[in-house]
Design a protein around this motif. Structure first.
Motif, PDB file in Angstrom:
ATOM      1  N   LYS A 450      72.884-105.954 -14.046  1.00 14.03           N
ATOM      2  CA  LYS A 450      71.969-105.900 -12.887  1.00 14.03           C
ATOM      3  C   LYS A 450      72.730-105.513 -11.609  1.00 14.03           C
ATOM      4  O   LYS A 450      72.345-104.577 -10.903  1.00 14.03           O
ATOM      5  N   SER A 451      73.810-106.240 -11.326  1.00 15.53           N
ATOM      6  CA  SER A 451      74.575-105.945 -10.098  1.00 15.53           C
ATOM      7  C   SER A 451      75.189-104.555 -10.169  1.00 15.53           C
ATOM      8  O   SER A 451      75.236-103.840  -9.165  1.00 15.53           O
ATOM      9  N   THR A 452      75.652-104.187 -11.368  1.00 11.17           N
ATOM     10  CA  THR A 452      76.268-102.868 -11.518  1.00 11.17           C
ATOM     11  C   THR A 452      75.258-101.777 -11.159  1.00 11.17           C
ATOM     12  O   THR A 452      75.570-100.862 -10.395  1.00 11.17           O
ATOM     13  N   GLN A 494      74.359-109.722  -0.881  1.00 10.50           N
ATOM     14  CA  GLN A 494      74.921-110.132  -2.153  1.00 10.50           C
ATOM     15  C   GLN A 494      74.953-111.650  -2.344  1.00 10.50           C
ATOM     16  O   GLN A 494      74.669-112.413  -1.426  1.00 10.50           O
ATOM     17  N   GLN A 495      75.391-112.010  -3.556  1.00 16.05           N
ATOM     18  CA  GLN A 495      75.560-113.427  -3.870  1.00 16.05           C
ATOM     19  C   GLN A 495      76.554-114.082  -2.921  1.00 16.05           C
ATOM     20  O   GLN A 495      76.323-115.142  -2.387  1.00 16.05           O
ATOM     21  N   GLU A 496      77.705-113.421  -2.765  1.00 12.09           N
ATOM     22  CA  GLU A 496      78.745-113.971  -1.889  1.00 12.09           C
ATOM     23  C   GLU A 496      78.590-113.350  -0.509  1.00 12.09           C
ATOM     24  O   GLU A 496      78.626-112.134  -0.362  1.00 12.09           O
ATOM     25  N   PHE A 587      68.620-106.974  -2.864  1.00  7.69           N
ATOM     26  CA  PHE A 587      68.916-108.406  -2.709  1.00  7.69           C
ATOM     27  C   PHE A 587      69.490-108.882  -4.037  1.00  7.69           C
ATOM     28  O   PHE A 587      68.758-109.021  -5.018  1.00  7.69           O
ATOM     29  N   ASP A 588      70.802-109.054  -4.090  1.00 10.44           N
ATOM     30  CA  ASP A 588      71.446-109.466  -5.340  1.00 10.44           C
ATOM     31  C   ASP A 588      71.696-110.972  -5.295  1.00 10.44           C
ATOM     32  O   ASP A 588      72.662-111.433  -4.712  1.00 10.44           O
ATOM     33  N   GLU A 589      70.799-111.727  -5.906  1.00 10.32           N
ATOM     34  CA  GLU A 589      70.878-113.199  -5.903  1.00 10.32           C
ATOM     35  C   GLU A 589      71.004-113.709  -4.467  1.00 10.32           C
ATOM     36  O   GLU A 589      71.739-114.663  -4.206  1.00 10.32           O
TER      37      GLU A 589
HETATM   38 MG   LIG Z   1      75.187-109.954 -10.761  1.00  9.44          MG
END
Ligand SMILES: [Mg+2]
Ligand SMILES: Nc1ncnc2c1ncn2[C@@H]1O[C@H](COP(=O)(O)OP(=O)(O)OP(=O)(O)O)[C@@H](O)[C@H]1O
Length: 675
Positions: A450-452, A494-496, A587-589
């Motif tokens: 997904k993130s890729t 992102q997540q972070e 929006f990644d997590e």
């Molecule tokens: Mg991911």
């Protein structure tokens, strides 16, 4: 909207390898492109080349050189004066001795001034060189893509920017002076010995030099090699310690003290071993050179005493020649050891040179990174470069596209493998079409890609470092051809959450194209007020207003590691992206670090953005029940598109992967409730 997987949704390949093997047997033009060998062999570089690269000022160096000439003259004046005084005393001419002494004092005074000027000029020159090199290196680093940083730890890069350049600067300040002086003094001594003792004496002196030179050549080879090794080992040790210190919470929580200490000790011990080896080699050479100087002095004395040509010398001239021979050999030793130091410095700057020799950033630089790092410091080089890039890119066809851009995305038979896992593609045969202004949610198990898939839109990797096939288009334009525009058109949360040193205001303002390109005059109240309004608006949309208002200094609170909670940091990041106003937002997590209340606020924001149809929204989330209403769901599995449809369609499909994910989430919630 349409979407499909080349390998089929339900018909995802049973053997994941089969598709890849089939791809490998395809004609060359259709295969995934092979990466070039990026790790070019270490390039050696001469001091002159280094000076040229670093933009050293030749005029300043020349003035320093002239001062060196005066210092050298004052150094060789002493043995000459000894001889003159001795002859004057032996011949009873005290007035001549007095005159010589006065001349000597004059030369010494001149030499002192020349020494001061020389040191200042060479320091000025070396500071300029070091500053230029650092800025050029930093500029090069900012323009690298993600694959470069995956290969090179950031601590190593910091070590190059600080230690390696320091070594070079030290050499340029101290050792270059020694080399210049030593060369000049050797020439002056040879000239004077020729005048005093004739060609035989000068020749005898000259013959001593090759023996020293041979030792020097061997020594420099050794020194350069071990300096290179030492710099590499030291950089690794620094990278290791920096990693542990920046993750001190984990180190403490897991009680990793002795693990971290032992590892660091071992690395430092390796540095010490190389350093000691270098020391022994240096000692060998110094011993050799010192003895050679003594032997030469005795030989010279004997020559003056017994050789037929030397018998004509006055005692004063003989004394001058003996001193001069010692002086010359000492200078030659200095020359050799200074050359060794230069060699050492050039050895330790090999990595810096490699970076400087990298080709200039292709048009697809992740400009967002550069902007963030350079933003706020209007006069900074990075910022100026970026301004230039922004100006330049306004002429490109890509920019024309950006004005009409709507944010339609298309993946066509697209496959992608990361640089470190070229044989294991993270995405395979992706076929997707996401219309402008629509919204999709990417779902799938952890590691499904997904993130890729989302990151591909940011054009982060250098094409030659990864393996790709197929195409990705934004509004019908190849992603690769869009250059720096991609950074302005695709925003990601992102997540972070990545925040930079500065205030909350500055961190959000980095999303503002005008501010980050240095176009906002921070001394103009009107401009600042307008910027503040934009920042506050973005913060409100990201649900960040309330907590910012409660911070000790509100928007002017400094962001440090502990000043904001994870959820607060993330809302600042969301505000930054919203301020950028891109066409596509990923929006990644993005809500994963927020509490339920904060999550609802942000999800509402996302829903508003979706409903506005102004942006193409790609949402990645594991929490399927908390997903906003999106147009389509794309389920990924093992890097392929497994299913596409609305939530209801997929839930109604028997045995669908989405229904399974849903069931798993329900089971997980039920388990949490009753355990
Ligand atoms: Mg991911
Ligand atoms: N920088 C990288 N270098 C090499 N492989 C990577 C890199 N990033 C991810 N991968 C690999 O690519 C695959 C897909 O990873 P990705 O991060 O896209 O998964 P994901 O679906 O986002 O997972 P998650 O839900 O856990 O975030 C995984 O097998 C992962 O190990």
């Amino acid at each position: 909207m349409s979407a499909s997987s080349g390998s089929g949704r339900a018909a995802a390949p049973r053997k994941p390898w089969a598709a890849l093997r089939a791809k490998m047997t395809q004609p060359r033009s259709r295969r995934m492109e092979q990466p070039k060998d990026r790790e070019a062999a270490a390039q050696q570089i001469s001091l002159l080349q280094m000076l040229r690269i670093s933009g050293a000022k030749p005029k300043i160096m020349l003035m320093g050189l002239l001062c060196s000439l005066v210092v050298s003259a004052s150094n060789v004046a002493t043995p000459t004066a000894f001889g003159v005084v001795m002859d004057a005393v032996a011949g009873g001419g005290s007035s001549e001795a007095k005159r010589s002494l006065l001349v000597l004092i004059g030369i010494y005074i001149l030499g002192t001034f020349a020494q001061v000027a020389e040191t200042a000029l060479l320091r000025l020159s070396s500071e300029t060189v070091a500053a230029n090199l650092r800025v050029r290196l930093y500029e090069k680093l900012l323009s690298r893509r993600v694959d470069f940083f995956e290969r090179t730890p950031s601590a190593k890069l910091n070590s190059i920017l600080s230690n390696d350049i320091n070594v070079l600067q030290n050499v340029l300040t101290n050792e270059v002076t020694k080399i210049i002086q030593a060369v000049l003094e050797v020439i002056v001594v040879l000239f004077l010995s020729m005048r005093l003792g004739g060609p035989t004496v000068a020749l005898a002196l000259l013959l001593c030099l090759p023996i020293n030179a041979l030792g020097a050549i061997q020594y420099q080879g050794w020194v350069r090699k071990s300096a290179q090794e030492l710099a590499g080992k030291f950089a690794s040790a620094m990278a290791d310690s920096a990693e542990k210190l920046s993750n001190i919470t984990v180190v403490r929580a897991f009680g990793l003290f002795s693990y971290a200490k032992t590892r660091y000790e071992r690395m430092i011990a390796e540095c010490t071993a190389v350093g000691v080896q270098q020391g022994i080699r240096e000692g060998l050479l110094r011993g050799f050179l010192k003895n050679n100087a003594n032997v030469t002095a005795v030989a010279m004395l004997s020559f003056c005493a017994f050789a037929p040509t030397a018998r004509k010398l006055t005692p004063g001239n003989a004394l001058t020649l003996v001193f001069m021979s010692i002086n010359m050999l000492q200078n030659f030793s200095k020359l050799i050891s200074a050359c060794g130091e230069v060699s050492k410095a050039l050895g330790s700057t090999t990595s810096a040179v490699q970076i400087l020799q990298l080709p200039d950033a292709p048009a697809g630089t992740a400009i967002g990174d550069a902007e963030q790092a350079g933003g706020g410091t209007r006069a900074s080089f990075a910022s100026r470069t970026m301004e230039r890039e922004l100006r330049d890119s306004s002429e490109t066809p890509a920019n024309v596209w950006s004005k009409e851009s709507a944010g339609a995305i298309r993946f066509e038979d697209f496959s992608f493998a990361y640089p470190s896992r070229l044989e294991h593609p993270a995405l395979r045969d992706i076929n997707l079409s996401i219309p402008a202004g629509s919204s999709v949610a990417l779902c799938g198990p952890s590691g499904s890609g997904k993130s890729t898939l989302a990151n591909i839109l940011l054009n982060l990797y250098d094409k030659s470092a990864v393996r790709t096939s197929g195409r990705v288009q934004l509004d019908g334009h190849e992603l690769e051809s869009l250059g720096t525009d991609v950074g302005r058109l695709v925003g990601i949360v992102q997540q972070e959450s990545a925040l930079f040193a500065g205030t909350v205001f500055e961190n959000i303002a980095l999303g503002d194209a005008e501010y980050s390109s240095g176009q906002v005059d921070m001394s103009d109240e009107r401009q600042v007020a307008a910027l503040r309004e934009r920042v506050e608006e973005a913060a409100a949309s990201a649900g960040a207003c309330e907590f910012i208002a409660r911070l000790p200094q509100g928007y002017d609170t400094h962001v440090s590691k502990s000043a904001l909670s994870g959820g607060q940091k993330q809302r600042v990041c969301i505000a930054r992206v919203l301020l950028r106003n891109p066409r596509v937002i990923v929006f990644d997590e993005a809500t994963s670090a927020l509490d339920n209340a904060a999550q609802l606020v942000v999800l509402d924001t996302i829903q508003r953005l979706i409903d506005s149809r102004k942006y193409t929204i790609i949402l990645i989330s594991h929490r399927l029940r908390a997903l906003p209403h999106v147009d389509q769901l794309i389920v990924l599995r093992h890097g392929t598109v497994a299913e596409v449809g609305t939530a209801q369609q997929l839930l109604d499909t028997p045995h669908s992967a989405f229904a399974r994910l849903h069931a798993l989430e329900d089971a997980s919630i039920t388990r949490q409730r009753y355990t």
